[in-house]
Design an enzyme around this catalytic site. Structure first.
Site, PDB file in Angstrom:
ATOM      1  N   THR A  49       0.806  -1.227   0.000  1.00  0.00           N
ATOM      2  CA  THR A  49       0.000   0.000   0.000  1.00  0.00           C
ATOM      3  C   THR A  49       0.834   1.269   0.000  1.00  0.00           C
ATOM      4  O   THR A  49       0.303   2.355  -0.174  1.00  0.00           O
ATOM      5  CB  THR A  49      -0.937   0.017   1.217  1.00  0.00           C
ATOM      6  OG1 THR A  49      -0.166  -0.170   2.406  1.00  0.00           O
ATOM      7  CG2 THR A  49      -1.963  -1.095   1.124  1.00  0.00           C
ATOM      8  N   HIS A  61       7.289   1.039   7.410  1.00  0.00           N
ATOM      9  CA  HIS A  61       7.734   2.002   8.416  1.00  0.00           C
ATOM     10  C   HIS A  61       8.001   1.299   9.743  1.00  0.00           C
ATOM     11  O   HIS A  61       7.842   0.065   9.850  1.00  0.00           O
ATOM     12  CB  HIS A  61       6.741   3.149   8.573  1.00  0.00           C
ATOM     13  CG  HIS A  61       5.338   2.718   8.911  1.00  0.00           C
ATOM     14  ND1 HIS A  61       4.989   2.164  10.125  1.00  0.00           N
ATOM     15  CD2 HIS A  61       4.195   2.759   8.177  1.00  0.00           C
ATOM     16  CE1 HIS A  61       3.702   1.894  10.138  1.00  0.00           C
ATOM     17  NE2 HIS A  61       3.189   2.238   8.973  1.00  0.00           N
ATOM     18  N   HIS A  80       6.059  -1.535  11.303  1.00  0.00           N
ATOM     19  CA  HIS A  80       6.173  -2.910  10.814  1.00  0.00           C
ATOM     20  C   HIS A  80       7.364  -3.652  11.421  1.00  0.00           C
ATOM     21  O   HIS A  80       7.515  -4.859  11.209  1.00  0.00           O
ATOM     22  CB  HIS A  80       6.350  -2.911   9.289  1.00  0.00           C
ATOM     23  CG  HIS A  80       5.171  -2.380   8.528  1.00  0.00           C
ATOM     24  ND1 HIS A  80       5.142  -1.120   7.989  1.00  0.00           N
ATOM     25  CD2 HIS A  80       3.981  -2.948   8.220  1.00  0.00           C
ATOM     26  CE1 HIS A  80       3.987  -0.930   7.364  1.00  0.00           C
ATOM     27  NE2 HIS A  80       3.265  -2.009   7.504  1.00  0.00           N
ATOM     28  N   LYS A 140      -9.690   0.030   9.667  1.00  0.00           N
ATOM     29  CA  LYS A 140      -9.988   1.152   8.782  1.00  0.00           C
ATOM     30  C   LYS A 140     -11.454   1.556   8.884  1.00  0.00           C
ATOM     31  O   LYS A 140     -12.339   0.703   8.971  1.00  0.00           O
ATOM     32  CB  LYS A 140      -9.660   0.792   7.319  1.00  0.00           C
ATOM     33  CG  LYS A 140      -8.193   0.450   7.087  1.00  0.00           C
ATOM     34  CD  LYS A 140      -7.306   1.656   7.322  1.00  0.00           C
ATOM     35  CE  LYS A 140      -5.839   1.330   7.173  1.00  0.00           C
ATOM     36  NZ  LYS A 140      -4.976   2.480   7.478  1.00  0.00           N
ATOM     37  N   ARG A 177      -9.881   1.367   1.524  1.00  0.00           N
ATOM     38  CA  ARG A 177      -8.610   1.888   1.035  1.00  0.00           C
ATOM     39  C   ARG A 177      -8.761   2.326  -0.423  1.00  0.00           C
ATOM     40  O   ARG A 177      -9.565   1.785  -1.171  1.00  0.00           O
ATOM     41  CB  ARG A 177      -7.523   0.806   1.109  1.00  0.00           C
ATOM     42  CG  ARG A 177      -7.130   0.404   2.522  1.00  0.00           C
ATOM     43  CD  ARG A 177      -6.023  -0.637   2.451  1.00  0.00           C
ATOM     44  NE  ARG A 177      -5.674  -1.175   3.754  1.00  0.00           N
ATOM     45  CZ  ARG A 177      -4.765  -0.665   4.563  1.00  0.00           C
ATOM     46  NH1 ARG A 177      -4.121   0.432   4.194  1.00  0.00           N
ATOM     47  NH2 ARG A 177      -4.490  -1.217   5.724  1.00  0.00           N
ATOM     48  N   GLN A 208      -7.043 -13.965   2.243  1.00  0.00           N
ATOM     49  CA  GLN A 208      -5.902 -14.119   3.148  1.00  0.00           C
ATOM     50  C   GLN A 208      -5.871 -15.519   3.738  1.00  0.00           C
ATOM     51  O   GLN A 208      -4.800 -16.113   3.894  1.00  0.00           O
ATOM     52  CB  GLN A 208      -5.936 -13.075   4.261  1.00  0.00           C
ATOM     53  CG  GLN A 208      -4.698 -13.172   5.168  1.00  0.00           C
ATOM     54  CD  GLN A 208      -4.571 -12.035   6.149  1.00  0.00           C
ATOM     55  OE1 GLN A 208      -4.940 -10.907   5.859  1.00  0.00           O
ATOM     56  NE2 GLN A 208      -4.035 -12.324   7.328  1.00  0.00           N
ATOM     57  N   ASP A 259      -4.026  -7.089  15.395  1.00  0.00           N
ATOM     58  CA  ASP A 259      -5.192  -6.670  14.624  1.00  0.00           C
ATOM     59  C   ASP A 259      -5.508  -7.669  13.515  1.00  0.00           C
ATOM     60  O   ASP A 259      -6.589  -7.612  12.917  1.00  0.00           O
ATOM     61  CB  ASP A 259      -4.969  -5.276  14.028  1.00  0.00           C
ATOM     62  CG  ASP A 259      -3.779  -5.211  13.081  1.00  0.00           C
ATOM     63  OD1 ASP A 259      -2.827  -5.993  13.270  1.00  0.00           O
ATOM     64  OD2 ASP A 259      -3.808  -4.386  12.156  1.00  0.00           O
ATOM     65  N   LYS A 319       0.856   6.123  18.212  1.00  0.00           N
ATOM     66  CA  LYS A 319       1.001   4.897  17.437  1.00  0.00           C
ATOM     67  C   LYS A 319       2.440   4.740  16.990  1.00  0.00           C
ATOM     68  O   LYS A 319       3.064   5.680  16.517  1.00  0.00           O
ATOM     69  CB  LYS A 319       0.068   4.942  16.221  1.00  0.00           C
ATOM     70  CG  LYS A 319      -0.005   3.636  15.447  1.00  0.00           C
ATOM     71  CD  LYS A 319      -1.033   3.733  14.339  1.00  0.00           C
ATOM     72  CE  LYS A 319      -1.130   2.421  13.568  1.00  0.00           C
ATOM     73  NZ  LYS A 319      -2.126   2.514  12.479  1.00  0.00           N
ATOM     74  N   LYS A 321       4.615   6.531  13.833  1.00  0.00           N
ATOM     75  CA  LYS A 321       4.061   7.810  13.413  1.00  0.00           C
ATOM     76  C   LYS A 321       4.605   8.914  14.317  1.00  0.00           C
ATOM     77  O   LYS A 321       4.699   8.751  15.526  1.00  0.00           O
ATOM     78  CB  LYS A 321       2.530   7.802  13.509  1.00  0.00           C
ATOM     79  CG  LYS A 321       1.843   6.756  12.625  1.00  0.00           C
ATOM     80  CD  LYS A 321       1.899   7.147  11.169  1.00  0.00           C
ATOM     81  CE  LYS A 321       1.076   6.187  10.317  1.00  0.00           C
ATOM     82  NZ  LYS A 321       1.111   6.552   8.894  1.00  0.00           N
ATOM     83  N   THR A 322       4.965  10.047  13.712  1.00  0.00           N
ATOM     84  CA  THR A 322       5.387  11.208  14.475  1.00  0.00           C
ATOM     85  C   THR A 322       4.653  12.423  13.934  1.00  0.00           C
ATOM     86  O   THR A 322       3.934  12.340  12.942  1.00  0.00           O
ATOM     87  CB  THR A 322       6.911  11.458  14.339  1.00  0.00           C
ATOM     88  OG1 THR A 322       7.190  11.880  12.992  1.00  0.00           O
ATOM     89  CG2 THR A 322       7.706  10.204  14.641  1.00  0.00           C
TER      90      THR A 322
END
Length: 418
Positions: free
Chosen positions: A46, A51, A54, A88, A92, A181, A202, A237, A240-241
């Site tokens: 995606t 990042h 992961h 989500k 997406r 999946q 998740d 999270k 993320k920043t």
């Protein structure tokens, strides 16, 4: 956890904080003791890079290989066409085949640094689920596999339930994701003998579906295992920043900025991050996390050095550490600082506004943020505070590189192109 694992892999991930849930911990432990176990984690394409969010799963694949088992990286070339609804509120954005291929190429680069794919000793495998999903006959697929799923049960999974509770639409396209999946696990079992699927917590519902389906259609004893979803001590999270995602590819985030992310970790996160994102011995981590006051900064530097070396190599980690030393300790201008190159056309007759400069350098996301930074005394040029948000800077000001600072921890360099 009441059961004490005996296998190297489960003992390691339990001790270092990777283990959340397992479909049958004792059964999996027995399997791991019996010989090499192929295990996989799937990654949809995606974005052009993975990042820091992961990294827990990537490190778990790394430990799997170090403990003598076979990691399988499954690229979601097929499932990315649909998009995972987990977590989500809306569907997406559908990506073109070319974008998916470009993203996959970027993501592949990450794994070559963490896993050994070489023929001479490495056994890691990278596969693409588009290789089998693109040729599925829909009627045959529904007949052979759809009958093993009930709508009743699918409605209980968080990825579906939360969307419906929030009255957000869930398309039939997305509803199919969990079937595909699950089918991936059955197909990987047939192709590689894969016995274990891993992922974040998740993904528990999707993983359980895959375990159940593979047991039903193949009669195989397979397992699922999840890691906890991480947040920082501040509740943010992981990955993320305020400045955006902490990407793992150097073309998306400079190694210096990556090093700084780890160096700026909260004191309360240092021990946990050392366990999860380095391979330092646990007794050394216990010593480091016990440091207090200014001494904890040494532990943060070790975290930054080790994590950066793993993702970008020893040379990049050394250069980042030296740039930080020059910038923070020696008061100089580190050569490896993120750099924005300006042309004379950027200035115009009145010059370049300091607000535009800080945005161009990536030190602020908006003009409003720059103004707040100036008002709080946090915006500096060559270590001199900017006091006026209306300041206009002439091109000649950048005849020599100029150091930009946003607060005490974020810096960049601006220079005029030759």
């Amino acid at each position: 956890m009441t059961y004490e694992p005996r296998s190297d892999f489960l003992r390691t991930i339990a001790a270092r904080g990777y283990l959340q849930d397992c479909t049958d911990l004792e059964g999996l432990d027995t399997l791991l003791l019996a010989g090499t176990v192929p295990a996989y984690i799937g990654y949809d394409c995606t974005g052009p890079s993975l990042h820091v969010g992961h990294l827990v799963n990537i490190m778990m694949l790394r430990w799997l290989q170090k403990c003598g088992h076979q990691p399988i990286v499954l690229m979601g070339g097929g499932t990315t066409r649909i998009g995972d609804p987990s977590g989500k509120d809306e569907a997406r954005k559908l990506l073109t085949d070319q974008v998916i291929a470009d993203n996959m190429a970027g993501i592949r680069q990450v794994f070559t640094r963490f896993l050994d794919f070489s023929e001479a000793g490495g056994n890691a495998v990278m596969l693409n689920n588009d290789d089998w999903l693109k040729s599925l006959n829909y009627i045959d697929f529904l007949r052979d596999y759809g009958r093993h799923f009930t709508i009743n049960r699918m409605l209980t999974f968080d990825s579906v339930k939360l969307r419906l509770e929030r009255e957000q639409p869930l398309t039939f396209l997305e509803f199919n994701y969990m079937l595909l999946q699950a089918y991936d696990f059955a197909e990987l079992y047939r192709r590689t003998g894969c016995r274990l699927q891993m992922g974040g917590s998740d993904q528990w519902g999707n993983i359980v579906n895959g375990v159940d389906l593979t047991r039903r259609v193949e009669g195989a004893e397979v397992f699922g295992l999840t890691t906890p979803l991480l947040t920082t001590a501040s509740g943010a999270k992981m990955g993320k920043t305020a400045q955006g995602a902490v990407w793992l590819n150097a073309d998306m985030l400079a190694p210096y900025d990556y090093w700084q992310f780890w160096r700026n970790a909260d004191d309360a996160d240092v021990g946990r991050f050392l366990r999860l994102f380095t391979e330092l011995p646990l007794d050394e981590i216990v010593r480091l996390e016990a440091l207090e006051g200014q001494e904890i900064n040494e532990a943060k530097k070790i975290l930054a050095d080790t994590a950066t070396a793993m993702a970008h190599g020893e040379a990049a980690a050394t250069a980042a550490a030296e740039t930080a030393r020059e910038t923070f300790e020696a008061g100089g201008l580190g050569a490896d600082l993120p750099t924005v190159t300006l042309s004379r056309a950027d200035f115009g007759e009145a010059g370049l506004s300091v607000i535009q400069l800080f945005q161009r350098a990536g030190l602020a996301a908006s003009g409003k943020e720059v103004k707040r930074l100036i008002a709080e005394g946090g915006a500096r040029l060559d270590d001199v505070a900017v006091t006026d948000a209306g300041t206009m800077l002439p091109a000649d000001r950048f005849a020599e590189p100029v150091k930009l600072s946003a607060g005490k921890k974020r810096h960049a360099m601006a220079r005029l192109e030759a």
